[in-house]
Design a protein around this motif. Structure first.
Motif, PDB file in Angstrom:
ATOM      1  N   GLY A   1       7.898  -8.165  -0.636  1.00  7.71           N
ATOM      2  CA  GLY A   1       7.218  -8.746   0.761  1.00  7.71           C
ATOM      3  C   GLY A   1       6.697  -7.470   1.302  1.00  7.71           C
ATOM      4  O   GLY A   1       6.638  -6.426   0.650  1.00  7.71           O
ATOM      5  N   ARG A   2       6.338  -7.657   2.742  1.00  7.81           N
ATOM      6  CA  ARG A   2       5.811  -6.604   3.091  1.00  7.81           C
ATOM      7  C   ARG A   2       6.591  -5.333   3.581  1.00  7.81           C
ATOM      8  O   ARG A   2       6.119  -4.331   4.163  1.00  7.81           O
ATOM      9  CB  ARG A   2       4.802  -7.082   4.351  1.00  7.81           C
ATOM     10  CG  ARG A   2       3.744  -8.006   4.052  1.00  7.81           C
ATOM     11  CD  ARG A   2       2.630  -7.447   3.056  1.00  7.81           C
ATOM     12  NE  ARG A   2       1.547  -8.281   2.766  1.00  7.81           N
ATOM     13  CZ  ARG A   2       0.764  -8.197   1.543  1.00  7.81           C
ATOM     14  NH1 ARG A   2       1.373  -7.389   0.657  1.00  7.81           N
ATOM     15  NH2 ARG A   2      -0.277  -8.922   1.325  1.00  7.81           N
ATOM     16  N   SER A   3       7.847  -5.463   4.034  1.00  8.85           N
ATOM     17  CA  SER A   3       8.996  -4.797   4.093  1.00  8.85           C
ATOM     18  C   SER A   3       9.887  -4.535   3.071  1.00  8.85           C
ATOM     19  O   SER A   3      11.166  -5.002   3.260  1.00  8.85           O
ATOM     20  CB  SER A   3       9.273  -5.053   5.575  1.00  8.85           C
ATOM     21  OG  SER A   3       8.485  -5.096   6.573  1.00  8.85           O
ATOM     22  N   PRO A   4       9.448  -3.886   2.177  1.00  7.45           N
ATOM     23  CA  PRO A   4      10.604  -3.669   0.928  1.00  7.45           C
ATOM     24  C   PRO A   4      11.900  -3.105   1.144  1.00  7.45           C
ATOM     25  O   PRO A   4      11.581  -2.288   2.407  1.00  7.45           O
ATOM     26  CB  PRO A   4       9.912  -2.993  -0.029  1.00  7.45           C
ATOM     27  CG  PRO A   4       8.681  -2.147   0.516  1.00  7.45           C
ATOM     28  CD  PRO A   4       8.362  -2.964   1.608  1.00  7.45           C
ATOM     29  N   ASP A   5      12.869  -3.362   0.848  1.00  9.99           N
ATOM     30  CA  ASP A   5      14.164  -2.611   0.964  1.00  9.99           C
ATOM     31  C   ASP A   5      13.773  -1.032   0.739  1.00  9.99           C
ATOM     32  O   ASP A   5      13.002  -0.600  -0.048  1.00  9.99           O
ATOM     33  CB  ASP A   5      15.373  -3.130   0.232  1.00  9.99           C
ATOM     34  CG  ASP A   5      15.280  -2.879  -1.395  1.00  9.99           C
ATOM     35  OD1 ASP A   5      14.937  -1.629  -1.745  1.00  9.99           O
ATOM     36  OD2 ASP A   5      15.281  -3.841  -1.882  1.00  9.99           O
ATOM     37  N   PRO A   6      14.766  -0.137   1.462  1.00  9.66           N
ATOM     38  CA  PRO A   6      14.407   1.343   0.954  1.00  9.66           C
ATOM     39  C   PRO A   6      14.303   1.751  -0.397  1.00  9.66           C
ATOM     40  O   PRO A   6      13.560   2.559  -0.586  1.00  9.66           O
ATOM     41  CB  PRO A   6      15.802   1.958   1.927  1.00  9.66           C
ATOM     42  CG  PRO A   6      16.348   0.864   2.752  1.00  9.66           C
ATOM     43  CD  PRO A   6      15.959  -0.381   2.001  1.00  9.66           C
ATOM     44  N   LEU A   7      15.139   1.176  -1.099  1.00 13.64           N
ATOM     45  CA  LEU A   7      15.003   1.622  -2.590  1.00 13.64           C
ATOM     46  C   LEU A   7      13.308   1.497  -3.086  1.00 13.64           C
ATOM     47  O   LEU A   7      12.860   2.363  -3.787  1.00 13.64           O
ATOM     48  CB  LEU A   7      15.772   1.290  -3.674  1.00 13.64           C
ATOM     49  CG  LEU A   7      15.975   1.438  -4.877  1.00 13.64           C
ATOM     50  CD1 LEU A   7      16.139   2.797  -5.262  1.00 13.64           C
ATOM     51  CD2 LEU A   7      16.946   0.854  -5.746  1.00 13.64           C
ATOM     52  N   HIS A   8      12.859   0.258  -2.987  1.00  9.01           N
ATOM     53  CA  HIS A   8      11.828  -0.254  -3.213  1.00  9.01           C
ATOM     54  C   HIS A   8      10.532   0.469  -2.751  1.00  9.01           C
ATOM     55  O   HIS A   8       9.302   0.912  -3.191  1.00  9.01           O
ATOM     56  CB  HIS A   8      11.564  -1.790  -3.678  1.00  9.01           C
ATOM     57  CG  HIS A   8      12.285  -2.374  -4.478  1.00  9.01           C
ATOM     58  ND1 HIS A   8      13.556  -2.851  -4.334  1.00  9.01           N
ATOM     59  CD2 HIS A   8      12.430  -2.476  -5.837  1.00  9.01           C
ATOM     60  CE1 HIS A   8      14.044  -3.227  -5.292  1.00  9.01           C
ATOM     61  NE2 HIS A   8      13.209  -2.943  -6.499  1.00  9.01           N
ATOM     62  N   ALA A   9      10.889   0.572  -1.168  1.00 11.43           N
ATOM     63  CA  ALA A   9       9.694   1.281  -0.447  1.00 11.43           C
ATOM     64  C   ALA A   9       9.422   2.844  -0.981  1.00 11.43           C
ATOM     65  O   ALA A   9       8.561   3.492  -1.322  1.00 11.43           O
ATOM     66  CB  ALA A   9      10.234   1.395   0.935  1.00 11.43           C
TER      67      ALA A   9
ATOM     68  N   ALA B   1      -0.219  -7.797 -14.012  1.00 14.15           N
ATOM     69  CA  ALA B   1       0.176  -8.947 -13.352  1.00 14.15           C
ATOM     70  C   ALA B   1       1.746  -8.939 -12.994  1.00 14.15           C
ATOM     71  O   ALA B   1       2.048  -9.357 -11.903  1.00 14.15           O
ATOM     72  CB  ALA B   1      -0.216 -10.412 -14.115  1.00 14.15           C
ATOM     73  N   ARG B   2       2.375  -8.422 -13.848  1.00 11.00           N
ATOM     74  CA  ARG B   2       3.964  -8.212 -13.583  1.00 11.00           C
ATOM     75  C   ARG B   2       4.373  -7.271 -12.465  1.00 11.00           C
ATOM     76  O   ARG B   2       5.283  -7.569 -11.664  1.00 11.00           O
ATOM     77  CB  ARG B   2       4.618  -7.654 -14.806  1.00 11.00           C
ATOM     78  CG  ARG B   2       4.731  -8.958 -15.986  1.00 11.00           C
ATOM     79  CD  ARG B   2       5.527  -8.541 -17.059  1.00 11.00           C
ATOM     80  NE  ARG B   2       4.881  -7.677 -18.093  1.00 11.00           N
ATOM     81  CZ  ARG B   2       5.206  -6.310 -18.295  1.00 11.00           C
ATOM     82  NH1 ARG B   2       6.130  -5.782 -17.432  1.00 11.00           N
ATOM     83  NH2 ARG B   2       4.412  -5.493 -18.842  1.00 11.00           N
ATOM     84  N   ILE B   3       3.457  -6.148 -12.247  1.00 13.81           N
ATOM     85  CA  ILE B   3       3.735  -5.170 -11.054  1.00 13.81           C
ATOM     86  C   ILE B   3       3.430  -5.987  -9.978  1.00 13.81           C
ATOM     87  O   ILE B   3       4.010  -5.839  -8.758  1.00 13.81           O
ATOM     88  CB  ILE B   3       2.940  -3.996 -11.101  1.00 13.81           C
ATOM     89  CG1 ILE B   3       3.401  -3.191 -12.643  1.00 13.81           C
ATOM     90  CG2 ILE B   3       2.823  -2.892 -10.088  1.00 13.81           C
ATOM     91  CD1 ILE B   3       2.452  -1.899 -12.785  1.00 13.81           C
TER      92      ILE B   3
ATOM     93  N   LYS C   1       5.147  -8.607  -4.817  1.00 14.45           N
ATOM     94  CA  LYS C   1       4.995  -9.569  -3.803  1.00 14.45           C
ATOM     95  C   LYS C   1       6.472 -10.114  -3.537  1.00 14.45           C
ATOM     96  O   LYS C   1       6.942 -10.413  -2.316  1.00 14.45           O
ATOM     97  CB  LYS C   1       4.599 -10.803  -4.439  1.00 14.45           C
ATOM     98  CG  LYS C   1       2.811 -10.895  -4.148  1.00 14.45           C
ATOM     99  CD  LYS C   1       2.337 -12.276  -4.516  1.00 14.45           C
ATOM    100  CE  LYS C   1       2.687 -13.052  -5.980  1.00 14.45           C
ATOM    101  NZ  LYS C   1       2.079 -14.131  -6.348  1.00 14.45           N
ATOM    102  N   GLN C   2       7.363  -9.886  -4.556  1.00 13.99           N
ATOM    103  CA  GLN C   2       9.004 -10.294  -4.218  1.00 13.99           C
ATOM    104  C   GLN C   2       9.317  -9.558  -3.001  1.00 13.99           C
ATOM    105  O   GLN C   2      10.335  -9.765  -2.525  1.00 13.99           O
ATOM    106  CB  GLN C   2       9.617 -10.202  -5.541  1.00 13.99           C
ATOM    107  CG  GLN C   2       9.259 -11.348  -6.582  1.00 13.99           C
ATOM    108  CD  GLN C   2       9.807 -11.096  -7.921  1.00 13.99           C
ATOM    109  OE1 GLN C   2      10.912 -10.243  -7.980  1.00 13.99           O
ATOM    110  NE2 GLN C   2       9.395 -11.842  -9.051  1.00 13.99           N
TER     111      GLN C   2
END
Length: 366
Positions: free
Chosen positions: A117-125, A107-109, A114-115
């Motif tokens: 979004g569909r276009s995460p910033d480069p680090l999270h992508a 659930a936490r992942i 979700k936070q």
């Protein structure tokens, strides 16, 4: 091909055998106090998420190694070396307090994803792509040991536990398990859950179905999902083979992974997960009634078979004649496309589970 090493003992054995670390990948190792193991040729070596003291780091980089640090403040480990177990995904869940599902890693992942979004910033992508690559590698390692080749079962997530369709999917799983097939599903609820329950408890389908029917569907919030999960965790499932592997995604994270599978290869990218599930099902795919997602999988699968892009055409079994020829007439179109091709021999539309399993066994014998 690069050699991957995921524990210190394996690294020690590798070095003791006289091998250097050129073109070797070290994953998740704590190399503090083990700098001697890196005193060798390191051209092309890659260190992923390893703990490396500063001095050792400088020496390794000077010797030609590439060092990728772990990415902090994430609720998941980027450089995984194994698939998830239900116990890991649901760690911290208390069946007596269903709302505690919200505190589980699964659930936490999902909330973290979700936070972004569909276009995460480069680090999270980057983190998500690295994670998914690790999952693909871990899944390949597990499936490499499977004989006969694994079979996938596709079907709708909306199938409730108290339905006759759910019991039928359990019986399908039981038949596949008795035949010795490693069984892959999408890893979620509905048919994706019913099949692995059948694989793992083939002699107790009716009793298990009655127990699971007490919580027929998963809900929209943590407490409702927790109630569904608590009921699913109640049966004591044997660890015996054949394996059942779920391949779910946090893209549809509102659908919880089921507790019936031995292992889960859970992805962030649904496109990678969906295409990958069809690709690794080298023993064929069984299609139970489903909606748009299942129909999409039918034609993705057939495209692979049509062009033999990943190997020889594998069985496509449409289980439910009326559904696949009249309600959702995908089977006639697939048959039309396959006419005169190698895939034609391995397309079956049937209501008979034994006939379906017989075709899969015939194919695995080839």
């Amino acid at each position: 091909m690069r050699t991957e090493i995921t524990d210190i003992e394996a690294l020690r054995d590798h070095r003791a055998a006289g091998h250097d670390l050129r073109d070797t990948v070290l994953i998740g190792l704590d190399l503090t106090g083990h700098g001697d193991l890196l005193r060798t040729a390191l051209d092309g070596a890659v260190l992923l998420g390893c703990e490396v003291p500063d001095r050792t780091r400088r020496q390794a980089e000077a010797a030609g190694a590439l060092i990728f640090p772990d990415i902090p403040d994430l609720p998941y480990h980027v450089y995984r070396t194994r698939l998830y177990t239900p116990a890991e995904l649901f760690d911290g869940f208390d069946p007596g307090r269903p709302e505690t599902y919200a505190d589980t890693p699964d659930a936490r992942i999902y909330e973290h994803s979700k936070q972004q979004g569909r276009s995460p910033d480069p680090l999270h992508a980057l983190a998500e792509r690295l994670h998914d690559h690790s999952i693909t590698t871990a899944l390949a390692e597990v499936l490499a040991t499977c004989t006969p080749p694994p079979v996938a079962v596709m079907g709708g997530h909306a199938l409730t536990r108290d339905s006759e369709g759910y019991r039928a999917a359990m019986r399908l799983g039981a038949a596949l398990g008795v035949a010795g097939f490693t069984v892959l599903t999408g890893g979620g609820p509905g048919a994706m859950e019913a099949v692995p329950y059948g694989v793992r408890m083939p002699d107790h389908v009716d009793e298990l179905h009655a127990e699971l029917a007490k919580s027929p569907r998963f809900g929209a919030d943590a407490a409702a999902i927790g109630e569904w999960l608590a009921t699913g965790l109640r049966p004591s499932l044997p660890d015996s083979e054949p394996l059942t592997i779920g391949i779910p995604t946090w893209f549809y994270g509102h659908e919880p992974p089921n507790p019936a599978c031995h292992l889960h290869a859970k992805y962030f990218a649904n496109s990678v997960r969906e295409d990958g599930l069809l690709t690794v099902a080298t023993g064929g795919v069984v299609y139970t009634p489903g909606s748009a997602g299942t129909v999409q999988e039918v034609f993705q699968d057939y495209t692979q078979n049509h062009y033999t892009s990943i190997g020889p055409a594998a069985p496509m079994v449409f289980l439910g004649k009326h559904f696949w020829t009249t309600e959702v007439p995908a089977a006639p179109l697939v048959r039309q496309l396959a006419r005169g091709r190698d895939a034609e021999e391995w397309i079956l539309v049937t209501d008979d589970v034994d006939e379906a399993v017989a075709l899969l066994r015939k194919y695995s014998a080839t």
